[in-house]
Write a protein that holds these residues in place. Structure first.
Motif, short mmCIF file in Angstrom:
data_model
loop_
_atom_site.label_atom_id
_atom_site.label_comp_id
_atom_site.label_asym_id
_atom_site.label_seq_id
_atom_site.Cartn_x
_atom_site.Cartn_y
_atom_site.Cartn_z
N PRO A 116 0.82 -1.22 0.00
CA PRO A 116 0.00 0.00 0.00
C PRO A 116 0.85 1.26 0.00
CG PRO A 116 -0.05 -1.04 2.16
CD PRO A 116 0.66 -1.99 1.26
N ASP A 117 0.23 2.37 -0.40
CA ASP A 117 0.93 3.65 -0.49
C ASP A 117 1.66 4.00 0.81
OD1 ASP A 117 0.07 4.06 -3.09
OD2 ASP A 117 -1.61 5.36 -2.53
N GLU A 118 1.02 3.76 1.94
CA GLU A 118 1.58 4.17 3.23
C GLU A 118 2.90 3.45 3.51
OE1 GLU A 118 -1.49 3.18 2.71
OE2 GLU A 118 -2.65 5.02 3.01
N GLN A 119 3.03 2.21 3.03
CA GLN A 119 4.27 1.48 3.22
C GLN A 119 5.32 1.88 2.17
OE1 GLN A 119 5.01 -0.45 5.80
NE2 GLN A 119 2.97 -0.15 6.66
N VAL A 120 4.88 2.13 0.94
CA VAL A 120 5.82 2.55 -0.09
C VAL A 120 6.44 3.90 0.26
CG1 VAL A 120 6.14 3.04 -2.55
CG2 VAL A 120 4.53 1.27 -1.84
N ALA A 121 5.67 4.76 0.92
CA ALA A 121 6.17 6.08 1.30
C ALA A 121 7.43 5.97 2.14
CB ALA A 121 5.10 6.87 2.06
N SER A 122 7.51 4.92 2.98
CA SER A 122 8.68 4.69 3.83
C SER A 122 9.47 3.48 3.37
CB SER A 122 8.22 4.52 5.29
OG SER A 122 7.57 5.67 5.76
N PHE A 123 9.51 3.26 2.09
CA PHE A 123 10.10 2.06 1.50
C PHE A 123 11.62 2.02 1.68
CE2 PHE A 123 11.94 -0.24 -2.11
CZ PHE A 123 11.15 -1.37 -2.22
N PHE A 124 12.26 3.17 1.73
CA PHE A 124 13.71 3.19 1.54
C PHE A 124 14.51 3.46 2.82
CE2 PHE A 124 17.62 5.50 0.12
CZ PHE A 124 18.27 4.41 -0.44
N VAL A 125 14.34 4.61 3.45
CA VAL A 125 15.30 5.08 4.45
C VAL A 125 15.46 4.08 5.60
CG1 VAL A 125 15.80 6.88 6.15
CG2 VAL A 125 15.01 7.51 3.86
N ASN A 126 14.39 3.78 6.32
CA ASN A 126 14.52 2.86 7.45
C ASN A 126 14.75 1.41 7.03
OD1 ASN A 126 14.37 4.88 9.37
ND2 ASN A 126 12.23 4.51 9.89
N PRO A 127 13.91 0.84 6.15
CA PRO A 127 14.12 -0.57 5.79
C PRO A 127 15.50 -0.86 5.20
CG PRO A 127 11.92 0.11 5.13
CD PRO A 127 12.65 1.35 5.54
N ALA A 128 15.94 -0.02 4.26
CA ALA A 128 17.25 -0.27 3.64
C ALA A 128 18.39 -0.06 4.62
CB ALA A 128 17.42 0.64 2.42
N THR A 129 18.24 0.92 5.54
CA THR A 129 19.27 1.12 6.55
C THR A 129 19.39 -0.10 7.46
OG1 THR A 129 19.01 3.53 6.54
CG2 THR A 129 19.96 2.56 8.52
N VAL A 130 18.24 -0.65 7.88
CA VAL A 130 18.25 -1.84 8.73
C VAL A 130 18.95 -3.00 8.04
CG1 VAL A 130 16.75 -3.61 9.74
CG2 VAL A 130 16.24 -1.19 10.11
#
Length: 330
Positions: A116-130
């Motif tokens: 969903p849009d709400e998850q795609v909005a935060s797709f990169f910074v936190n998940p990729a950093t983790v």
């Protein structure tokens, strides 16, 4: 079009304003994205304060990630193939807090409709950093301890879930006692509270006298220093932020005799060090783990640009109920 801008550095709720600015046009190998939403991350607020890794020329607009739909492309085959597609918008220069933004076509990542849009909005910074810190930079093995401060942040909660998924144990530092049970329910193996005593002593009561070999810290100052002193021989601390603006104080004897190390981590440098072919599997992993709930973001309230000041104030409240989003549909 409208955009959130600041003309001087300062407290975000005071310096940010909504302005009418020209709609940008894409150049060669660029696309224009009609934004849907963008999260309010700590990096955005540090950017407006002039305390982020990038110090922009003003006027400037925050926003390093988000979700939108490509509505125009400049010369270049890849960009033209993206027109009409929904994408995760990766913008290393900032500027996503706007109704439209122009970015390099390679930084517009198509995402499946199942997210969903709400998850795609935060797709990169936190998940990729983790993923980058746990699997690549530290390569935390199964059964090992990972010590993290700011553990009740969105990124901290993702790291706890990834630990359960990958098989490593998380030892989590929080400042609020009420966060302990929440993190344990999420799967945290151990949680310590800063007011209960020095971090190194609390850590060694959990892990034994050796301490930990893997640690991350976005806080700096006294907490970051305590995390570093909790390292065991050959341990590594990744500093990926400085929320206090204060330095981590390092006893060089610990580095020399115990081979302990302190390294900085910034996702922008990590991604630039990788080829496009090497970055693609990371995005695939992020998407898969978001769908599986491992790297999903707890979504909080959403605000339009008309309520910008209120949105940034809520985003900085301790214990807020999830990631605050800016609704940019216009």
């Amino acid at each position: 079009m409208r955009a959130a801008v600041f003309d001087r550095f300062g407290e975000p709720a005071e310096v940010l304003r909504v302005a009418e600015v020209p709609t940008p046009e894409p150049g060669p190998n660029q696309v224009r994205v009609r934004m849907i939403a963008s999260p309010i991350n700590p990096s955005d607020l540090l950017y407006a304060r002039g305390r982020y890794s990038i110090i922009p020329e003003t006027p400037a607009s925050p926003g390093f990630e988000g979700v939108g739909r490509v509505d125009a492309a400049g010369p270049g085959l890849y960009g033209k193939a993206l027109v009409g597609r929904r994408v995760a918008v990766i913008n290393g220069d900032g500027g996503n807090w706007a109704e439209s933004v122009v970015i390099p076509a390679m930084q517009a990542i198509p995402v499946p409709s199942s997210i969903p849009d709400e998850q795609v909005a935060s797709f990169f910074v936190n998940p990729a950093t983790v993923l980058a810190m746990a699997r690549h930079e530290l390569a935390v093995p199964k059964g090992a301890w990972l010590l993290q401060s700011a553990a009740n942040s969105e990124l901290g909660k993702m790291m706890i879930r990834l630990g359960r998924h990958d098989g490593f144990k998380t030892l989590n530092v929080v400042r609020r006692p009420e966060a302990v049970e929440e993190l344990k329910a999420l799967g945290a193996d151990a949680v310590i509270v800063t007011e209960d005593g020095p971090i190194p002593e609390q850590v060694r009561r959990v892990t034994g006298p050796e301490g930990v070999r893997h640690a991350i810290d976005p806080v700096g100052g006294e907490i970051g220093t305590g995390v570093f002193e909790a390292l065991g021989p050959s341990g590594t601390l990744l500093a990926y932020g400085s929320l206090t603006g204060e330095p981590i104080r390092v006893d060089t004897r610990l580095m020399i005799s115990g081979r302990r190390s302190l390294r900085g981590f910034w996702l922008g440098h990590f991604m630039r060090s990788r080829s496009k072919a090497a970055a693609l599997p990371l995005f695939v992993q992020v998407g898969r783990l978001i769908r599986g709930g491992v790297l999903s973001t707890t979504v909080g309230p959403s605000y339009t640009l008309d309520r910008l000041a209120e949105a940034v104030r809520v985003a900085e409240q301790p214990g807020r109920p999830g990631k605050v989003l800016l609704n940019l549909r216009g």
